[in-house]
Design a protein around this motif. Sequence first.
Motif, PDB file in Angstrom:
ATOM      1  N   ALA A 216       0.829  -1.209   0.000  1.00  0.00           N
ATOM      2  CA  ALA A 216       0.000   0.000   0.000  1.00  0.00           C
ATOM      3  C   ALA A 216       0.863   1.260   0.000  1.00  0.00           C
ATOM      4  CB  ALA A 216      -0.929  -0.004   1.211  1.00  0.00           C
ATOM      5  N   ALA A 217       1.933   1.250   0.805  1.00  0.00           N
ATOM      6  CA  ALA A 217       2.813   2.418   0.878  1.00  0.00           C
ATOM      7  C   ALA A 217       3.557   2.633  -0.434  1.00  0.00           C
ATOM      8  CB  ALA A 217       3.799   2.243   2.029  1.00  0.00           C
ATOM      9  N   VAL A 218       4.121   1.574  -0.976  1.00  0.00           N
ATOM     10  CA  VAL A 218       4.873   1.696  -2.227  1.00  0.00           C
ATOM     11  C   VAL A 218       3.953   2.146  -3.365  1.00  0.00           C
ATOM     12  CG1 VAL A 218       6.140   0.397  -3.980  1.00  0.00           C
ATOM     13  CG2 VAL A 218       6.628   0.030  -1.567  1.00  0.00           C
ATOM     14  N   GLY A 219       2.756   1.575  -3.408  1.00  0.00           N
ATOM     15  CA  GLY A 219       1.812   1.968  -4.450  1.00  0.00           C
ATOM     16  C   GLY A 219       1.444   3.435  -4.376  1.00  0.00           C
ATOM     17  N   SER A 220       1.217   3.941  -3.167  1.00  0.00           N
ATOM     18  CA  SER A 220       0.859   5.347  -2.999  1.00  0.00           C
ATOM     19  C   SER A 220       2.008   6.263  -3.398  1.00  0.00           C
ATOM     20  CB  SER A 220       0.457   5.612  -1.540  1.00  0.00           C
ATOM     21  OG  SER A 220      -0.631   4.806  -1.151  1.00  0.00           O
ATOM     22  N   ILE A 221       3.226   5.900  -3.008  1.00  0.00           N
ATOM     23  CA  ILE A 221       4.395   6.720  -3.344  1.00  0.00           C
ATOM     24  C   ILE A 221       4.631   6.738  -4.855  1.00  0.00           C
ATOM     25  CG2 ILE A 221       6.896   6.905  -3.100  1.00  0.00           C
ATOM     26  CD1 ILE A 221       6.579   5.773  -0.266  1.00  0.00           C
ATOM     27  N   VAL A 222       4.549   5.568  -5.469  1.00  0.00           N
ATOM     28  CA  VAL A 222       4.761   5.482  -6.919  1.00  0.00           C
ATOM     29  C   VAL A 222       3.695   6.285  -7.657  1.00  0.00           C
ATOM     30  CG1 VAL A 222       4.709   3.919  -8.898  1.00  0.00           C
ATOM     31  CG2 VAL A 222       5.971   3.287  -6.831  1.00  0.00           C
ATOM     32  N   LEU A 280       0.381  -6.227 -10.155  1.00  0.00           N
ATOM     33  CA  LEU A 280       1.631  -5.926 -10.861  1.00  0.00           C
ATOM     34  C   LEU A 280       1.440  -6.033 -12.378  1.00  0.00           C
ATOM     35  CD1 LEU A 280       4.296  -7.700  -8.599  1.00  0.00           C
ATOM     36  CD2 LEU A 280       3.786  -5.259  -8.770  1.00  0.00           C
ATOM     37  N   THR A 281       0.651  -7.014 -12.809  1.00  0.00           N
ATOM     38  CA  THR A 281       0.377  -7.156 -14.239  1.00  0.00           C
ATOM     39  C   THR A 281      -0.361  -5.939 -14.777  1.00  0.00           C
ATOM     40  OG1 THR A 281       0.269  -9.571 -14.017  1.00  0.00           O
ATOM     41  CG2 THR A 281      -0.736  -8.597 -15.984  1.00  0.00           C
ATOM     42  N   ILE A 282      -1.362  -5.483 -14.030  1.00  0.00           N
ATOM     43  CA  ILE A 282      -2.120  -4.309 -14.455  1.00  0.00           C
ATOM     44  C   ILE A 282      -1.221  -3.087 -14.545  1.00  0.00           C
ATOM     45  CG2 ILE A 282      -3.892  -2.678 -13.705  1.00  0.00           C
ATOM     46  CD1 ILE A 282      -5.474  -5.019 -12.630  1.00  0.00           C
ATOM     47  N   ILE A 283      -0.367  -2.902 -13.535  1.00  0.00           N
ATOM     48  CA  ILE A 283       0.522  -1.738 -13.516  1.00  0.00           C
ATOM     49  C   ILE A 283       1.498  -1.774 -14.696  1.00  0.00           C
ATOM     50  CG2 ILE A 283       2.378  -0.613 -12.230  1.00  0.00           C
ATOM     51  CD1 ILE A 283       0.933  -1.481  -9.659  1.00  0.00           C
ATOM     52  N   CYS A 284       2.094  -2.935 -14.937  1.00  0.00           N
ATOM     53  CA  CYS A 284       3.075  -3.048 -16.020  1.00  0.00           C
ATOM     54  C   CYS A 284       2.433  -2.820 -17.386  1.00  0.00           C
ATOM     55  CB  CYS A 284       3.742  -4.420 -15.971  1.00  0.00           C
ATOM     56  SG  CYS A 284       4.812  -4.687 -14.549  1.00  0.00           S
ATOM     57  N   PHE A 287       1.537   0.762 -17.918  1.00  0.00           N
ATOM     58  CA  PHE A 287       2.732   1.518 -18.311  1.00  0.00           C
ATOM     59  C   PHE A 287       3.007   1.336 -19.802  1.00  0.00           C
ATOM     60  CE2 PHE A 287       7.289   1.750 -19.123  1.00  0.00           C
ATOM     61  CZ  PHE A 287       7.616   2.992 -18.585  1.00  0.00           C
ATOM     62  N   VAL A 288       2.857   0.106 -20.288  1.00  0.00           N
ATOM     63  CA  VAL A 288       3.082  -0.158 -21.716  1.00  0.00           C
ATOM     64  C   VAL A 288       2.120   0.662 -22.569  1.00  0.00           C
ATOM     65  CG1 VAL A 288       2.908  -1.925 -23.512  1.00  0.00           C
ATOM     66  CG2 VAL A 288       4.057  -2.449 -21.356  1.00  0.00           C
ATOM     67  N   LEU A 289       0.854   0.719 -22.161  1.00  0.00           N
ATOM     68  CA  LEU A 289      -0.143   1.425 -22.959  1.00  0.00           C
ATOM     69  C   LEU A 289       0.038   2.936 -22.926  1.00  0.00           C
ATOM     70  CD1 LEU A 289      -3.508  -0.479 -22.339  1.00  0.00           C
ATOM     71  CD2 LEU A 289      -2.219  -0.311 -24.463  1.00  0.00           C
ATOM     72  N   ARG A 290       0.417   3.482 -21.784  1.00  0.00           N
ATOM     73  CA  ARG A 290       0.419   4.929 -21.615  1.00  0.00           C
ATOM     74  C   ARG A 290       1.786   5.573 -21.764  1.00  0.00           C
ATOM     75  NH1 ARG A 290      -1.501   6.558 -16.258  1.00  0.00           N
ATOM     76  NH2 ARG A 290      -1.953   8.543 -17.249  1.00  0.00           N
ATOM     77  N   ARG A 372     -10.334   4.242 -26.232  1.00  0.00           N
ATOM     78  CA  ARG A 372     -10.495   4.735 -24.861  1.00  0.00           C
ATOM     79  C   ARG A 372     -10.603   3.560 -23.900  1.00  0.00           C
ATOM     80  NH1 ARG A 372     -15.089   6.016 -22.093  1.00  0.00           N
ATOM     81  NH2 ARG A 372     -16.328   6.059 -24.008  1.00  0.00           N
ATOM     82  N   GLY A 373      -9.737   3.551 -22.903  1.00  0.00           N
ATOM     83  CA  GLY A 373      -9.751   2.491 -21.908  1.00  0.00           C
ATOM     84  C   GLY A 373      -8.381   2.333 -21.271  1.00  0.00           C
ATOM     85  N   ARG A 374      -8.349   1.633 -20.144  1.00  0.00           N
ATOM     86  CA  ARG A 374      -7.106   1.377 -19.432  1.00  0.00           C
ATOM     87  C   ARG A 374      -7.161  -0.032 -18.854  1.00  0.00           C
ATOM     88  NH1 ARG A 374      -5.362   6.187 -15.479  1.00  0.00           N
ATOM     89  NH2 ARG A 374      -3.633   4.735 -15.280  1.00  0.00           N
ATOM     90  N   THR A 375      -6.008  -0.549 -18.504  1.00  0.00           N
ATOM     91  CA  THR A 375      -5.985  -1.886 -17.908  1.00  0.00           C
ATOM     92  C   THR A 375      -6.710  -1.908 -16.565  1.00  0.00           C
ATOM     93  OG1 THR A 375      -3.818  -1.394 -16.927  1.00  0.00           O
ATOM     94  CG2 THR A 375      -3.833  -2.501 -19.056  1.00  0.00           C
ATOM     95  N   TRP A 376      -6.765  -0.743 -15.893  1.00  0.00           N
ATOM     96  CA  TRP A 376      -7.487  -0.676 -14.621  1.00  0.00           C
ATOM     97  C   TRP A 376      -8.981  -0.905 -14.828  1.00  0.00           C
ATOM     98  CZ3 TRP A 376      -4.804  -0.869 -10.280  1.00  0.00           C
ATOM     99  CH2 TRP A 376      -3.473  -0.439 -10.293  1.00  0.00           C
ATOM    100  N   SER A 377      -9.457  -0.741 -16.065  1.00  0.00           N
ATOM    101  CA  SER A 377     -10.862  -1.011 -16.340  1.00  0.00           C
ATOM    102  C   SER A 377     -11.212  -2.451 -16.005  1.00  0.00           C
ATOM    103  CB  SER A 377     -11.162  -0.740 -17.816  1.00  0.00           C
ATOM    104  OG  SER A 377     -10.840   0.582 -18.181  1.00  0.00           O
ATOM    105  N   ALA A 378     -10.276  -3.365 -16.296  1.00  0.00           N
ATOM    106  CA  ALA A 378     -10.522  -4.777 -16.020  1.00  0.00           C
ATOM    107  C   ALA A 378     -10.691  -5.018 -14.522  1.00  0.00           C
ATOM    108  CB  ALA A 378      -9.374  -5.627 -16.568  1.00  0.00           C
ATOM    109  N   LEU A 379      -9.875  -4.358 -13.711  1.00  0.00           N
ATOM    110  CA  LEU A 379      -9.972  -4.530 -12.263  1.00  0.00           C
ATOM    111  C   LEU A 379     -11.301  -4.016 -11.742  1.00  0.00           C
ATOM    112  CD1 LEU A 379      -8.844  -5.133  -9.445  1.00  0.00           C
ATOM    113  CD2 LEU A 379      -7.718  -2.906  -9.498  1.00  0.00           C
ATOM    114  N   LEU A 380     -11.682  -2.814 -12.143  1.00  0.00           N
ATOM    115  CA  LEU A 380     -12.935  -2.240 -11.649  1.00  0.00           C
ATOM    116  C   LEU A 380     -14.136  -3.050 -12.125  1.00  0.00           C
ATOM    117  CD1 LEU A 380     -12.192   1.551 -12.206  1.00  0.00           C
ATOM    118  CD2 LEU A 380     -12.232   0.322 -10.033  1.00  0.00           C
ATOM    119  N   GLY A 381     -14.105  -3.447 -13.396  1.00  0.00           N
ATOM    120  CA  GLY A 381     -15.233  -4.188 -13.938  1.00  0.00           C
ATOM    121  C   GLY A 381     -15.425  -5.550 -13.286  1.00  0.00           C
ATOM    122  N   ILE A 382     -14.328  -6.276 -13.100  1.00  0.00           N
ATOM    123  CA  ILE A 382     -14.461  -7.600 -12.499  1.00  0.00           C
ATOM    124  C   ILE A 382     -14.813  -7.489 -11.021  1.00  0.00           C
ATOM    125  CG2 ILE A 382     -12.038  -7.889 -11.848  1.00  0.00           C
ATOM    126  CD1 ILE A 382     -14.471 -10.543 -13.248  1.00  0.00           C
TER     127      ILE A 382
END
Length: 430
Positions: A216-222, A280-284, A287-290, A372-382
């Motif tokens: 949680a801390a590393v994610g917030s800082i990043v 980690l997969t979503i984040i990576c 990054f590739v997409l954006r 239009r879309g992001r990999t985070w869409s998969a997380l929110l949708g599921i």
Amino acid sequence: MRGTPKNRRAPTGTDGEKPTDGEKPTARGPRPAALAQGCRTFIEDVRNRLTAGELGAVPVVLGLLVIWIVFQGLNGAFLSPRNLSNLSLDIVGTGLIAVGIVFVLLIAELDLAVGSVSGLAAAVFAVLSVRNGMPEWLALVIAVLTGAAIGAVHGFFVARVGVPSFVVTLAGLLGWNGLMLYVLGASGTINLDDQGLVATLTSHYFHHAAAAYGLAAVGSIVFFLASYQEARRRKAAGVPSRQLREIAVRTALLAVIAFAAAAVLNHFQGLPLALLIFLLTIICLDFVLRRTPYGRQVFSLGGGLEAARRAGINVVWVRISVFMVSGTMAAIGGLFLASRITSASQTSGSGNLLLNAIAAAVIGGTSLYGGRGRTWSALLGILVIQSIASGMALLGIQAAVQFMITGGVLLAAVVLDSLTRRSQKARGWA
């Protein structure tokens, strides 16, 4: 010149008396008007953002909060650490498949074969590792490469031959499912090693509290550093950027959510390995997409093939690669689903897996029209879909009601996407 009239009244306050030093006249009237003006400005801003398709994940997050509040009110065990920890595992397999669907939807295509590909990958792994005694790590690599190869085949027929993706992947849905049944053979079910590599993917937890809180801390800082760096780049380029105050508020909100989730997970068994891999997969891939030229090319294809071709983009290669990503993620998701039940069977990849994966990407905010879309869409949708399923299971409601609710949520997401697209076209933005 005339002097000042003696009978002229001195300035008075609200009660007809002189205001004292440092005291300003009271303005009672403008307050309701200012409040109304502020409300109108806010509504106008929301309408403009909706028209431009810039509301992002706000509707999905609000919908998810409503779902959680309703189910928690109906059953107090819904937000318990045990149920939320199980929910964090249930979203991983289908969520990984949905991440691959996001890539395909970004170029305005569709992959209907992801369910069959996930089942085939699980079958290939099970046959190689259990029946043939191959080391699990090698069988896992071959299973994932199988998904990538299937995606390349789909992409070839779509990009090079010109067959619609709907037809190609529908044929793949049937063909790869048949191949899975052939690979499994007469037995139909192969049990995996409970202590093996794949089984560990969903059974291992990081029990120490520092793991979840550290994430949680590393994610917030990043997140703060990435947002701040992006704001600096946009400001240097002379385009609108977020203020430091807004970045700090967004980071604080993310930190609250992240540490609350960490606290809930630590109250049960700790941080699941599967959830960590999923994030980690979503984040990576985000990054590739954006942040990479390849990601910008994918978004360019979503804006129009001819425009992308005129810009010098290798359209054929990008379209093939997107289907390869989808096939790879389907294979990985299939391995996680097999890990969850420690087996591969004739029912792997079947049922409502395909529908849930596509629905997760769309409900999360990925446009069916591409671009239009992001990999985070998969997380929110599921999360939305699996929360509905979990709440229904706790309440003992039959699956038919779950399908109807999920279908309604999916329709609402598509309607919102369509209205946004129509408004953009009317304004010449799409």
